[in-house]
Design an enzyme around this catalytic site. Structure first.
Site, short mmCIF file in Angstrom:
data_model
loop_
_atom_site.label_atom_id
_atom_site.label_comp_id
_atom_site.label_asym_id
_atom_site.label_seq_id
_atom_site.Cartn_x
_atom_site.Cartn_y
_atom_site.Cartn_z
N GLY A 37 40.15 25.96 -88.05
CA GLY A 37 41.14 25.99 -89.13
C GLY A 37 42.50 26.48 -88.66
N ASP A 59 37.46 24.02 -77.17
CA ASP A 59 36.61 24.45 -78.29
C ASP A 59 35.20 24.03 -77.94
OD1 ASP A 59 35.33 24.57 -81.05
OD2 ASP A 59 37.38 25.07 -81.59
N ASN A 122 31.78 37.67 -83.51
CA ASN A 122 33.01 37.38 -82.76
C ASN A 122 33.17 38.21 -81.48
OD1 ASN A 122 33.55 35.49 -84.65
ND2 ASN A 122 35.20 36.60 -85.68
N ASN A 147 39.14 37.92 -85.31
CA ASN A 147 38.87 39.19 -85.98
C ASN A 147 37.50 39.76 -85.62
OD1 ASN A 147 41.02 40.09 -87.63
ND2 ASN A 147 40.76 38.27 -88.92
N ASP A 178 50.96 39.74 -90.58
CA ASP A 178 51.27 40.88 -91.47
C ASP A 178 52.78 41.00 -91.67
OD1 ASP A 178 48.52 41.57 -91.58
OD2 ASP A 178 48.71 42.49 -89.60
N HIS A 205 45.22 45.62 -87.78
CA HIS A 205 45.18 44.41 -88.60
C HIS A 205 43.93 44.39 -89.48
CE1 HIS A 205 45.75 40.37 -90.02
NE2 HIS A 205 44.55 40.04 -89.58
N MET A 257 48.58 31.58 -90.63
CA MET A 257 48.23 32.23 -89.35
C MET A 257 48.69 31.38 -88.18
SD MET A 257 47.01 34.75 -87.77
CE MET A 257 47.79 34.59 -86.19
P1 NAD Z 1 37.22 28.35 -87.95
O1 NAD Z 1 35.77 28.55 -88.11
O2 NAD Z 1 37.90 27.32 -88.78
O3 NAD Z 1 37.56 28.00 -86.43
C1 NAD Z 1 37.04 28.71 -85.37
C2 NAD Z 1 36.86 27.78 -84.20
O4 NAD Z 1 36.35 28.53 -83.10
C3 NAD Z 1 35.87 26.63 -84.47
O5 NAD Z 1 36.46 25.38 -84.18
C4 NAD Z 1 34.71 26.93 -83.53
O6 NAD Z 1 34.08 25.76 -83.03
C5 NAD Z 1 35.44 27.69 -82.43
N1 NAD Z 1 34.56 28.47 -81.58
C6 NAD Z 1 33.47 29.21 -81.91
N2 NAD Z 1 32.92 29.75 -80.82
C7 NAD Z 1 33.67 29.37 -79.77
C8 NAD Z 1 33.62 29.61 -78.39
N3 NAD Z 1 32.67 30.38 -77.85
N4 NAD Z 1 34.56 29.05 -77.61
C9 NAD Z 1 35.53 28.28 -78.14
N5 NAD Z 1 35.64 28.01 -79.46
C10 NAD Z 1 34.71 28.55 -80.26
O7 NAD Z 1 37.93 29.77 -88.16
P2 NAD Z 1 39.49 30.08 -88.37
O8 NAD Z 1 39.80 30.07 -89.81
O9 NAD Z 1 40.30 29.23 -87.46
O10 NAD Z 1 39.56 31.62 -87.89
C11 NAD Z 1 39.31 31.96 -86.56
C12 NAD Z 1 39.36 33.47 -86.36
O11 NAD Z 1 40.69 33.95 -86.58
C13 NAD Z 1 38.49 34.26 -87.32
O12 NAD Z 1 37.85 35.30 -86.63
C14 NAD Z 1 39.46 34.83 -88.32
O13 NAD Z 1 38.99 36.00 -88.93
C15 NAD Z 1 40.65 35.09 -87.43
N6 NAD Z 1 41.94 35.25 -88.10
C16 NAD Z 1 42.81 36.18 -87.62
C17 NAD Z 1 44.05 36.35 -88.19
C18 NAD Z 1 45.00 37.36 -87.64
O14 NAD Z 1 45.99 37.68 -88.32
N7 NAD Z 1 44.83 37.86 -86.44
C19 NAD Z 1 44.42 35.55 -89.28
C20 NAD Z 1 43.53 34.61 -89.75
C21 NAD Z 1 42.27 34.47 -89.16
C1 LMR Z 2 44.27 37.51 -92.43
O1 LMR Z 2 44.92 38.56 -92.43
O2 LMR Z 2 44.52 36.58 -93.22
C2 LMR Z 2 43.18 37.31 -91.42
O3 LMR Z 2 42.93 38.48 -90.72
C3 LMR Z 2 41.96 36.68 -91.97
C4 LMR Z 2 41.19 37.56 -92.91
O4 LMR Z 2 40.00 37.72 -92.71
O5 LMR Z 2 41.78 38.07 -93.87
#
Ligand code: NAD
Ligand code: LMR
Length: 347
Positions: A37, A59, A122, A147, A178, A205, A257
């Site tokens: 995503g 991926d 994770n 995360n 943020d 975060h 994000m």
């Molecule tokens: P998602 O499930 O849509 O996408 C994650 C992707 O990671 C998938 O395509 C999956 O196939 C891939 N994946 C899983 N294991 C893997 C591996 N070993 N090697 C390579 N790819 C792998 O999730 P998302 O919505 O894209 O979110 C991803 C992460 O980002 C989550 O942990 C989420 O909490 C985090 N996030 C962080 C922030 C931030 O501010 N830092 C903001 C939003 C989301």
């Molecule tokens: C965010 O701040 O949107 C991300 O860290 C995803 C979450 O789990 O809230």
């Protein structure tokens, strides 16, 4: 002449316009978790960044397809997709020559979960990706999105330390979302343009570890003390929950994000090629609260050709912000130590 003018107009319209830069560059950026995503829109935005010349997408599923699609966009970045068993080679092939590695791989939250609930899944994903990076691209800048960021970033440090290649200047937890949210929400109150509304956000975060320093924003006086201030702080701290709830089981923030990570990556790329005075808030290996067990802390960081150039002090803050920090620091210490302990037991 008319045809030439038309061509010139079209050419101009087709220039990537999201990021302002005119310089030539040669940067190799890898995205791990590129089909997710966040991964897909982030890869799209990076393809649109003129500072990226090589874009490597990995991926466990679909990355060659995403790369084929994005690769048709007529911007300079040469885009290649890699899957674990693909003909192009797997993760290590993807990482060869990478200078910046952005990691959004991992599972997102569903309603009712905390970011810490993602730890069990994770932590090992991030550890394994970090191991490959430490082996193949030990000098790369690591930008961690997965995360719980408060804990996954310390895990990456320990992996790099164990491999004997750790450089504190090159590891970042991406907390730009943020800052993005704080700017959006405050500008909604003050009426000032979001681009003029800069709110440093420090700490970590997740929930109470996210500490917006609204008193340092030029528009701080537009927020009334008391209920309005408290609601604004809460909205910034729990902005992620707002999106998780609205998506109703389908995940967490992805598009905002991706935007935030693309902004941070562009800032780093500009700094790496020598542009001066570039600052971003980021979660880095920091001396600011180390004496309280907090090895990593987000604050305004000046970026330079080596990554972190200088970690700015917190600066003057209000009484309310002092209290927010008092709540953040012990929670952050727990999150940091959890990551370090886990990777020590699960190397
Ligand atoms: P998602 O499930 O849509 O996408 C994650 C992707 O990671 C998938 O395509 C999956 O196939 C891939 N994946 C899983 N294991 C893997 C591996 N070993 N090697 C390579 N790819 C792998 O999730 P998302 O919505 O894209 O979110 C991803 C992460 O980002 C989550 O942990 C989420 O909490 C985090 N996030 C962080 C922030 C931030 O501010 N830092 C903001 C939003 C989301
Ligand atoms: C965010 O701040 O949107 C991300 O860290 C995803 C979450 O789990 O809230």
């Amino acid at each position: 002449a008319a045809r030439n003018a038309l061509r010139a107009g079209l050419r101009q319209a087709q220039q990537p316009r999201m990021f302002s830069t005119s310089a030539v560059n040669n940067k190799n950026v890898a995205v791990l978790g590129a089909s997710g995503g966040i991964g897909q829109p982030l890869s799209l935005l990076l393809k649109n960044d003129p500072l990226v010349t090589q874009l490597r997408l990995f991926d466990v599923r679909l990355a060659p397809g995403v790369a084929a699609d994005i690769g048709h966009i007529n911007t300079p970045a040469v885009t290649t997709g890699y899957s674990p068993d693909g003909a192009e080679g797997g993760l290590e092939k993807c990482l060869e020559g990478a200078e910046v590695i952005v990691i959004p791989a991992g599972v997102p939250r569903k309603p009712g979960m905390t970011r810490d609930d993602l730890f069990n899944t994770n932590a090992s994903i991030v550890r394994d990706l970090a191991k490959a990076a430490a082996k193949v691209a030990p000098k790369a800048h690591m930008l961690i999105i997965s995360n719980p960021v408060n804990s996954t970033v310390p895990i990456v440090r320990e992996v790099f330390k164990k491999a004997g290649v750790y450089d504190a200047k090159k590891l970042f937890g991406v907390t730009t979302l943020d800052v993005t949210r704080a700017s959006t929400f405050l500008s909604g109150i003050s009426g000032a343009a979001p681009s003029e509304t800069i709110v440093p956000v420090v700490g970590g975060h997740s929930g109470v570890t996210i500490v917006p320093l609204l008193s340092q924003a030029a528009q701080s006086s537009s927020v009334k003390a008391g209920e309005q201030y408290e609601k604004l702080v809460h909205r910034i701290q729990f902005g992620g929950d707002e999106v998780v709830k609205a998506k109703d089981g389908a995940g967490s923030a992805t598009l905002s994000m991706a935007y935030a990570a693309a902004v941070f990556t562009n800032s780093l790329l500009r700094a790496l090629k020598g542009e001066k005075g570039i600052k971003e808030c980021a979660y880095v290996d920091s001396p600011l609260y180390k004496d309280q067990g907090v090895d990593f802390f987000a604050s305004a960081v000046e970026l330079g050709p080596e990554g972190v150039k200088e970690i700015n002090p917190i600066g003057n803050i209000s009484k309310e912000e002092e209290k927010l920090l008092e709540a953040a620091v012990p929670e952050l210490a727990k999150n940091v130590q959890k990551g370090i302990k886990w990777v020590g037991e699960n190397p």
